[in-house]
Design an enzyme around this catalytic site. Structure first.
Site, PDB file in Angstrom:
ATOM      1  N   HIS A  55     -19.459  10.664 -45.935  1.00  0.00           N
ATOM      2  CA  HIS A  55     -18.149  11.301 -45.792  1.00  0.00           C
ATOM      3  C   HIS A  55     -17.888  11.644 -44.331  1.00  0.00           C
ATOM      4  O   HIS A  55     -18.824  11.813 -43.543  1.00  0.00           O
ATOM      5  CB  HIS A  55     -18.087  12.605 -46.605  1.00  0.00           C
ATOM      6  CG  HIS A  55     -17.992  12.394 -48.076  1.00  0.00           C
ATOM      7  ND1 HIS A  55     -16.836  12.571 -48.789  1.00  0.00           N
ATOM      8  CD2 HIS A  55     -18.928  12.012 -48.976  1.00  0.00           C
ATOM      9  CE1 HIS A  55     -17.054  12.312 -50.066  1.00  0.00           C
ATOM     10  NE2 HIS A  55     -18.318  11.973 -50.208  1.00  0.00           N
ATOM     11  N   GLU A 109     -22.570  13.705 -43.976  1.00  0.00           N
ATOM     12  CA  GLU A 109     -21.285  14.079 -43.385  1.00  0.00           C
ATOM     13  C   GLU A 109     -21.327  13.811 -41.884  1.00  0.00           C
ATOM     14  O   GLU A 109     -22.320  14.111 -41.216  1.00  0.00           O
ATOM     15  CB  GLU A 109     -21.009  15.572 -43.620  1.00  0.00           C
ATOM     16  CG  GLU A 109     -20.897  15.975 -45.082  1.00  0.00           C
ATOM     17  CD  GLU A 109     -19.487  15.820 -45.625  1.00  0.00           C
ATOM     18  OE1 GLU A 109     -18.598  15.369 -44.859  1.00  0.00           O
ATOM     19  OE2 GLU A 109     -19.278  16.149 -46.806  1.00  0.00           O
TER      20      GLU A 109
END
Length: 221
Positions: A54, A127
């Site tokens: 992400h 992330e």
């Protein structure tokens, strides 16, 4: 998915519907989940890692989310991969990495698959900041570029190699064979070092005595 957005065109946050995805409303998620379950049930496949990637809109650097387990040993083993990645990638922050089981994230791939797969499988969310990263020991923000994102990807692959080397599943490259020192040649050709000439001379005399037995008989008289 809409580029740079977390929702599908129908308005669903796909990373919150892993528990019961709809083949109509979440077709891609439903298909990926079925594929992972098929791989998990295949005795010929050892499914060890799941990493959901992400982009983060507020935090900097790269970091990971992991799960919390009651088994302390499993929990400690889960921390190995992000620690190795922190050593390989200057833009990855282990201090920003966290392990949780927040109820609001129960529908994520990391949480759902972490409860579905066995204790030899590890699930993470990787992330990476939309914007920049700070190298340890400095305060200057370095903007992410396409090359910087690709470099982080290469470092993830390098980290997997280190991980399996630590687990003795990948053969380490053989160390180069050390070069042997060549024997020193005599300074002058045709000469021999002291202490060796007598043995050579003795061998020559022995050969002469063998080839000329008459000389030997004369010498004994």
């Amino acid at each position: 998915m809409v580029p740079r957005e977390r929702c599908s065109l129908m308005g669903f946050d796909l990373n919150r519907h892993w528990a019961n995805p709809s083949p109509w409303a979440h077709p891609t998620l439903h298909g990926v989940k079925q594929l992972i379950i098929e791989m998990y049930n295949n005795p010929k496949i050892n499914l060890e890692f799941y990493i959901d990637i992400h982009a983060h809109s507020t935090m900097m650097n790269g970091f990971m989310y992991g799960n919390i387990f009651e088994d302390e040993e499993r929990f400690q083993r889960q921390a190995v991969l992000p620690k190795l990645l922190c050593q390989n990638a200057e833009d990855f922050s282990y201090s920003s990495t966290s392990f949780n089981r927040d109820a609001v994230k129960a529908g994520t791939g990391r949480r759902f698959l972490g409860g579905l797969l066995n204790d030899t499988s590890y699930c993470y969310t990787l992330e990476v900041s939309f914007y920049s990263y700070i190298v340890g020991g400095t305060t200057t923000a370095v903007p992410y570029t396409e090359e910087a994102y690709m470099k982080l990807g290469r470092n993830v692959a390098r980290t997997f190699l280190d991980y399996y080397r630590l687990n003795s599943l990948v053969e380490r490259p053989l160390a180069p064979t050390p070069k042997t020192r060549k024997e020193k040649e005599p300074l002058f050709k045709g000469t021999t070092p002291q202490g060796q000439g007598t043995s050579h001379a003795g061998s020559k005399l022995e050969k002469r005595s063998q080839t000329h037995p008459k000389d030997q008989s004369l010498s004994t008289q």
